[in-house]
Design a protein around this motif. Structure first.
Motif, short mmCIF file in Angstrom:
data_model
loop_
_atom_site.label_atom_id
_atom_site.label_comp_id
_atom_site.label_asym_id
_atom_site.label_seq_id
_atom_site.Cartn_x
_atom_site.Cartn_y
_atom_site.Cartn_z
N LEU A 286 0.89 -1.36 -0.09
CA LEU A 286 0.05 0.00 0.11
C LEU A 286 0.89 1.22 -0.01
N THR A 287 0.48 2.03 -0.96
CA THR A 287 1.18 3.64 -0.95
C THR A 287 0.30 4.62 -0.28
N ILE A 288 -0.96 4.51 -0.67
CA ILE A 288 -2.07 5.61 -0.34
C ILE A 288 -3.13 4.74 0.27
N LEU A 289 -3.45 5.12 1.45
CA LEU A 289 -4.84 4.36 2.06
C LEU A 289 -5.64 5.58 2.58
N THR A 290 -6.97 5.50 2.27
CA THR A 290 -7.99 6.60 2.66
C THR A 290 -9.22 5.80 3.47
N PHE A 291 -9.37 6.20 4.66
CA PHE A 291 -10.14 5.35 5.20
C PHE A 291 -10.77 6.07 6.42
N ASN A 292 -11.61 5.50 7.42
CA ASN A 292 -12.21 6.53 8.38
C ASN A 292 -11.48 6.03 9.72
N TYR A 293 -11.77 7.00 10.61
CA TYR A 293 -10.99 6.72 11.90
C TYR A 293 -11.51 5.44 12.75
N ASN A 294 -12.82 5.12 12.69
CA ASN A 294 -13.36 3.92 13.12
C ASN A 294 -12.76 2.82 12.72
N CYS A 295 -11.75 2.70 11.76
CA CYS A 295 -10.90 1.34 11.48
C CYS A 295 -9.58 1.40 12.09
N ILE A 296 -9.20 2.60 12.75
CA ILE A 296 -8.02 2.62 13.34
C ILE A 296 -7.78 1.92 14.80
N SER A 297 -6.77 1.30 14.94
CA SER A 297 -6.32 0.42 16.16
C SER A 297 -4.97 0.01 16.05
N ASP A 298 -4.45 -0.12 17.25
CA ASP A 298 -3.01 -0.67 17.51
C ASP A 298 -2.66 -1.74 16.60
N LEU B 102 -1.60 8.31 4.48
CA LEU B 102 -2.91 7.84 5.30
C LEU B 102 -3.73 8.89 5.32
N ASN B 103 -4.85 8.88 4.63
CA ASN B 103 -6.07 9.85 4.40
C ASN B 103 -7.10 9.53 5.39
N ILE B 104 -7.22 10.17 6.81
CA ILE B 104 -8.13 9.67 7.70
C ILE B 104 -9.41 10.53 7.97
N LYS B 105 -10.61 10.01 7.84
CA LYS B 105 -11.75 10.70 8.37
C LYS B 105 -12.34 10.57 9.46
N CYS B 106 -12.40 11.47 10.35
CA CYS B 106 -13.32 11.13 11.42
C CYS B 106 -14.58 11.98 11.62
N ILE C 84 -18.59 12.61 13.41
CA ILE C 84 -19.32 12.56 14.49
C ILE C 84 -20.14 11.23 14.58
N HIS C 85 -20.81 10.63 13.73
CA HIS C 85 -21.60 9.72 13.85
C HIS C 85 -20.61 8.28 13.83
N ASP C 86 -19.29 8.32 13.57
CA ASP C 86 -18.67 6.98 13.48
C ASP C 86 -18.17 6.94 15.03
N PRO C 87 -17.83 5.75 15.58
CA PRO C 87 -17.21 5.55 16.77
C PRO C 87 -15.75 6.06 16.68
N HIS C 88 -15.40 6.85 17.63
CA HIS C 88 -13.87 7.34 17.70
C HIS C 88 -13.49 7.33 19.11
N LEU D 299 6.00 8.45 5.28
CA LEU D 299 4.57 8.61 5.48
C LEU D 299 4.21 10.10 6.06
N ASN D 300 3.06 10.51 5.54
CA ASN D 300 2.31 11.72 5.80
C ASN D 300 0.99 11.33 6.35
N VAL D 301 0.28 11.89 7.03
CA VAL D 301 -1.15 11.55 7.70
C VAL D 301 -1.75 12.89 7.52
N ASN D 302 -3.07 12.76 6.86
CA ASN D 302 -3.83 13.81 6.56
C ASN D 302 -5.03 13.65 7.38
N PHE D 303 -5.85 14.63 8.20
CA PHE D 303 -6.96 14.27 9.25
C PHE D 303 -7.88 15.07 8.55
#
Length: 438
Positions: free
Chosen positions: A221-233, A250-254, A256-260, A279-283
């Motif tokens: 993977l080079t670029i992954l775009t997803f929601n913060y409700n997928c993030i875990s250790d 990593l493009n991460i969307k958070c 209000i209606h997603d568990p975070h 790595l660069n992270v975009n929130f």
């Protein structure tokens, strides 16, 4: 000419490569007409380079013109499908179950045809399917997912980019589709995936062993775009183990209606950043604005490049932006390049805090702010930019005001523009207006 012969007609003797370049600018109807001009133009029409990219739009409210456009696009896709490298499917305003049924049937035939004839497809985009809507009846939905999974499985050894943003499907269905990309070898080497809003709302994807098992099959993977409700250790460890050599963004969307509310370790982020130095992270935060929520997410170990905070016009008297501007965001002074703030801060003025944050971020290039600000903030910001105390190249500001009459504010902005015109015209992408929020 000197020998008395007639000059050659430029179009008749135009090299094939130039002719094909001209044809790329034509739509399907004009290409078909041009193909009737002569044998040479007809041959150019059948050049594979003209049919590498295709967008097909399914219109929920069709007109005769749109119906003809759609039929043409579909016909040419089937006729020249073997040349396709980039395919985009758009679903525009689906409005009832019969339309969705028709869409499913056409897609089944189209995907089946491409699966048999195409060996070049590198990019597939089907956005905003919204499979959780009631117009998707269970049988139709299940058949569509089955057909798409079969197609992804067949194309898994050649696809490099997949965009299923807005699919809104269950955890099991989503993992089925993603697993299709690795079902032939139990590994996938696709480089870019967009699964933003891929899962249905309210799902705690971060706690799913099935999701972790699925993501462990992606190895480049080079670029992954997803929601913060997928993030875990666990997910960060998987990315570190399998994609650290290639991972750039990593493009991460958070939302209000997603568990975070999950606890993610700063150590996990630090280990990933250490193994993935590019790595660069975009929130992207939507209505997640409270400091205690953001503090659990914006850890200092994350190599953040971009942050977008949008309150979407909602106002909450219990919310204050000041701690975020003064305590959280300054932690990224060394890496933050892009900052977007869309705030309904009618209960607090943030001029000083925002200016101090901008001046502390040594690599900040892009600033977009929609908020209640004083007009004098722009003069102070431009003065600091003129003195090279920041390196902004883009400034886009919408100054909210509670007054209907904005004449005075507009005049002040005009005066500020004239004062810094030399700087704005030569070095900045600049757009500043006032906007009534009554």
């Amino acid at each position: 000419m000197e020998d008395g012969s007639e000059p050659k007609q430029s179009w008749a003797y135009l090299p094939d490569v130039c002719l094909r370049h001209v044809f790329r600018w034509l739509d399907d109807r004009d290409r078909s007409r041009a193909a009737l001009v002569c044998k040479k133009w007809n041959c150019a029409m059948y050049s594979g380079s003209l049919w590498r990219c295709r967008t097909i739009t399914f219109y929920g409210q069709p007109s005769r013109a749109r119906a003809l456009e759609f039929e043409s696009a579909l016909w040419y896709t089937k006729k020249f499908g073997k040349y396709l490298k980039h395919l985009e499917i758009k679903l525009s305003n689906p409005y009832n179950t019969p339309f969705i049924k028709k869409f499913q049937v056409i897609m089944r035939g189209l995907l089946s045809h491409l699966g048999k004839c195409n060996s070049h497809l590198a990019s597939l985009s089907i956005k905003y399917l919204e499979l959780d809507c009631l117009i998707w009846k269970n049988v139709v939905r299940a058949q569509f997912i089955k057909n798409l999974a079969a197609f992804l499985k067949r194309m898994s050894n050649q696809l490099d980019y997949l965009n299923l943003k807005g699919a809104r499907i269950t955890l099991e269905e989503g993992c089925e589709l993603l697993n299709s990309l690795s079902s032939l070898t139990n590994r996938s080497f696709i480089s870019e995936i967009n699964i933003e809003d891929f899962f249905s709302l309210h799902l705690s994807v971060y706690s799913s062993a099935l999701f972790h098992q699925t993501m462990s099959k992606f190895h480049s993977l080079t670029i992954l775009t997803f929601n913060y409700n997928c993030i875990s250790d666990e997910l960060l460890d998987i990315l570190r183990e399998h994609s650290s050599h290639s991972l750039c963004t990593l493009n991460i969307k958070c939302h209000i209606h997603d568990p975070h509310g999950q606890v993610v370790s700063g150590t996990s982020w630090a280990n990933l950043a250490k193994r993935a130095p590019k790595l660069n992270v975009n929130f992207f935060f939507e209505r997640v604005m409270k400091h205690d929520h953001l503090a659990r997410i914006l850890l200092v170990e994350i190599p953040v490049r971009s942050i977008s905070l949008r309150s979407c016009y909602f106002s909450d008297p219990d919310w204050t932006m000041r701690p975020t501007l003064t305590n959280l965001l300054p932690a990224y002074w060394h890496g933050l390049q892009k900052l977007t703030l869309e705030l309904n801060n009618d209960h607090e003025l943030l001029d000083d805090e925002l200016l101090q944050l901008i001046l502390s971020c040594k690599r900040l290039l892009f600033l977009k702010v929609w908020a209640f600000l004083s007009v004098s903030f722009m003069e102070r910001l431009l003065q600091n930019r003129a003195e090279r105390k920041c390196i902004l190249t883009t400034i886009k500001v919408r100054i909210y005001t509670a007054h209907d009459d904005r004449t005075e504010e507009e005049q002040l902005l005009a005066d500020i523009y004239r004062k810094f015109k030399y700087l704005i015209d030569s070095e900045l992408n600049y757009f500043v207006i006032t906007y009534p929020m009554v």
